[in-house]
Design an enzyme around this catalytic site. Sequence first.
Site: not given
Lengths: 443, 373
Positions: A49, A142-143
Site C-alpha cells: 500500500d 495505489d495498493e
Amino acid sequence: MTSQRTLCRDCFTWPPSTSAAPPERCPRCGSRRLVSHPELDRLSIAHIDCDAFYASVEKRDDPSLLDKPVIIGGGRRGVVSAACYVARIYGVRSAMPMFKALAACPHAVVIKPNMAKYAAAGAEVRALMRDVTPLVEPLSIDEAFLDLSGTDRLHGGAPAETLARLTGRIEEKVGVTASIGLSYNKFLAKVASDLDKPRGFFVIGANRIEQFLADRPVSMIWGVGKALYRTLLADGIRTVGDLQGLDERELMRRYGSIGQRLARFSHGQDSRAVEPGSVIKSVSSETTFNDDISATDALRPYLWRLSEEVSDRLKRKALCGWVVTLKLKTADFRSHSRQRRLSSPTQLADRIYRTADSLLEDAVDGRRFRLIGVGVTDLAGDRLADPRDLAEPGLERRHRVETAMDAVRAKLGKTAIMKGRGLRVDTLKQSPSSRLHPEDDTD
Amino acid sequence: MKITIDRAALLKPLAHVQSVVERRNTIPILANVLLRAADGTLSLTATDMDLDVVESVGCSVDQPGQTTVPAHTLYEIVRKLQDGSEVELTAVGDSGRMTIRAGRSNFSLPTLPMEEFPALSGDTLPTSFVLSAADAKTLIDRTRFAISTEETRYYLNGIFLHEAKAGDVAVLRAVATDGHRLARVQMPLPTGAAGMPAVIVPRKAVQEIRKLIEETDGDVQVSLSENKLRFAFESSVLTTKLIDGTFPDYERVIPTGNDKMLRVESSMFKRAVDRVATISTEKSRSVKLSLTSGTLTLSANSPDNAQATEEVDVDYAAAAIEIGFNSRYLMDIADQIDEGSKAVFAMADAASPTVVTDESDDGTLYVLMPMRV
C-alpha cells in the site's frame, strides 16, 4: 522457541540472529531498518500500500511541500481524497469533509486532485509489481495483493527480500514510499500493511495467530461495515476474540454468509486466492457542486463532462460496459442511484451521456442535489463495444465523430475540441474526482 | 347474477383472461375479472389498461347480472375444482360478495362494482380485414424473437405492422428489430387492409394474441385505428393500445448488393452452431464462420482458452471470408426455417449486415449484424 529471521531492508542481507533477540543495526550497512520474524523467510502473500499516495505524488513533484501539511481534495464543498502524514498529525483523515479538515489544519496546502498524474504514477507502481510476479491483484490505484509463492529461486531470495527490493525500486523509480504487509493469506496481509505505516514492513505469521487477533476490534475484518459492526456490538461481540469463541454454523445462522467469513477470519483463515483477473469492476466519476443544483439543464453540463471522463478511461483501458449508472446525492446527503442496461456494451461518451441523461430526467423532481456521478459497470473487453445498430443508423456517425474528436485531443490536448453541451465555465474549473473500482474497493 | 356452467367450459376462458391480469396491481379493480351474464352467455373481461381480452362462453343464466371478482383467485378455485363438476356463480344485489359453489365446495369472494372497471373495447375501429390463423401465426412467429426489450427505445418494443409494396404487389408486412437483428415477413395485402395505419403492436399483446391463435383454426378478424388494434376470434376478442412512436426506417438498413452467397441446411446448421457455441462466453456468445469453397468452418473460443471447431459441407463458391455472429441470433433465425429447408446467407464483409432468407419461403427476410471476432 523458534529463532528470529532478520532482513535488512536497505542492503537486503540477512544478518545472522545470534540469540532470540534480533540485532538493532545491520552489521553490514548499519541501517536500523531491520525486519525480524521467525517465519520471515517462509511467508509469501503480501499487501503493498503506497503511503498517502496522492499527497506523496504531489510532494515528489514539488519538494517545497515536503515538510508542509498537504491535503488533496476538491473545492470548498468537497471531501479529503488524501492527506499527507504531516496533515494527519492535525487529525485530517481521508473522506473527511473539506471544511472540517481546514478547521483542524487551517494552514494546510490544498491541492485539487490531478487524477491523470496519480493514475500514471499508479501504473508505474503496478508495472514494478508485475515485474516480480504475475499474481498481482490491484485493490485500487495505489495498493495491491501480491502472491510470491514459489519465486525464491527466480529472484534468488525469499519473498520478504523480493518485497524489500520492490519497495526500494518504487521509491527510486516512482518517487513515493510504500508499506508492506506480509503473511500467509490476503486478510492478514492487508491487516499487516496497516500496522506499520509509512514506509513500514509488518509480518504476521501463523504461530499463535489467534492470540494475535484476539484483542483487535471486529471492525478490522474485511466486510464488517458500520451496520454489521453495530449489530455485532449489540450482540456483545466487540473483539475478534469474541468471535473465536463462536461456532461457524452459529455465526452463519445469525449473520448469513458473512458469518462464515467472520468465523474463519477470526481464526486467521482466508482461502481467497490472489486473483490478477479481478481487476476493474466498474469505471465511474463524480463531482460535488460548489452550490446545490436542482435544474436538469444546470446538471447536464456536469453529466457530459463526467461521461467524457468515464469514456476516456474505458477507452484507455480497452474496456466497455453494459450498464450505465447515474448517482445523485441530495442536499441532505441521501444517495440515489439509477441504472439502465444497454442493448450492447459501450465506451462512447455520447451513449453514456444519453443513457445517464434519460435516467436524470426521471430523477429530477425539484430536489436540490450536491453531487452527481456517472458509472459504467458489467465490463467487457472493447471488442464488443458499440456495434453498428440496425435501428439507429445515426449511432455510427456519432461514433465516428467521437473517434475523430478523440484523435484531435490525443494530438492537441483535452480542451482542443469540445462539445457544446460541456461548455460551461464552472464545469471547466472543477475537475471531477474519479476512481477505478476494483472488486473490493477499500478506502 | 346467477349462472350455472360446466367447470371445463369456465376454466378455458378464465385461463385466457387471467394471463392478462398483472400479478402485482396498485389499482385494485385491475386485479379483477368482469363477469357479465345475459342471454345464455357469460362474458369475461380482464384488462391491464393497455390491453383487454373479452371471452364469451355459453352457460345457463338463471338471473342476468354483472360483477367483478379477483381474477387469479377465481381461476385458481375453478382450476382446483373436480373435473366434470357443475359450477354455480351467484352475486346477489349489493351484497359485495359472489359465491362459487360446486359439489360440496363453497367459496365467497369480495366483489368490486363494475362501474370502476375501465373499458378499452366496444368502439368500432375503421380498418378491418381477415387473416387465416396460419397467416397470423406466421406474422408473429417469424418476427417476435427480434423484438427489443430495451426500455429507452420503446418504439422497438413491438412488431411494426404496416402496408408496403414489394415490387408492384401490395403486401402486409410485420417487422421487428432490436438493433442487432431484424426480421421482416410479408404476405399479400388482405382485402380491406389497403390504407391501414402503420402501427406498432406491443410485446405483451403479441404474446397474448399468439396464445389465442394457438387455440383456433378458423379465421381471425383484425381491425385497427391509429391507436388501437383488435384481434377477434370465435369466442374471444383482444383489444390493445399501440405503441405511440415512430418505427425506424428499416428499409435503409437492408443491404441489397451482398454477393457472397452461402446455402446451408438450416437444422444441421443450427445444431452445429449450438455445439460450437457451448464454450463461447455467456456475454458475447460469438461464433466465427470461416468460409472457403464448399466448406463452412464454425469456431469459437473462450477467454480461458477453450476452443471448438466444426466443419459443415455447404454451397459456397465466393471468395473466402471470415465473419462472426452471436450464436443465439443465428439459432433464432435457423429456428424459423423449416427442417430440411435451406437458409441462404448473403454477405458482403465481416463488418456489414448480412441478409438471411429461407429458400422455401420468399416472404421472410432477416438481417443480422456481424460481431467483431
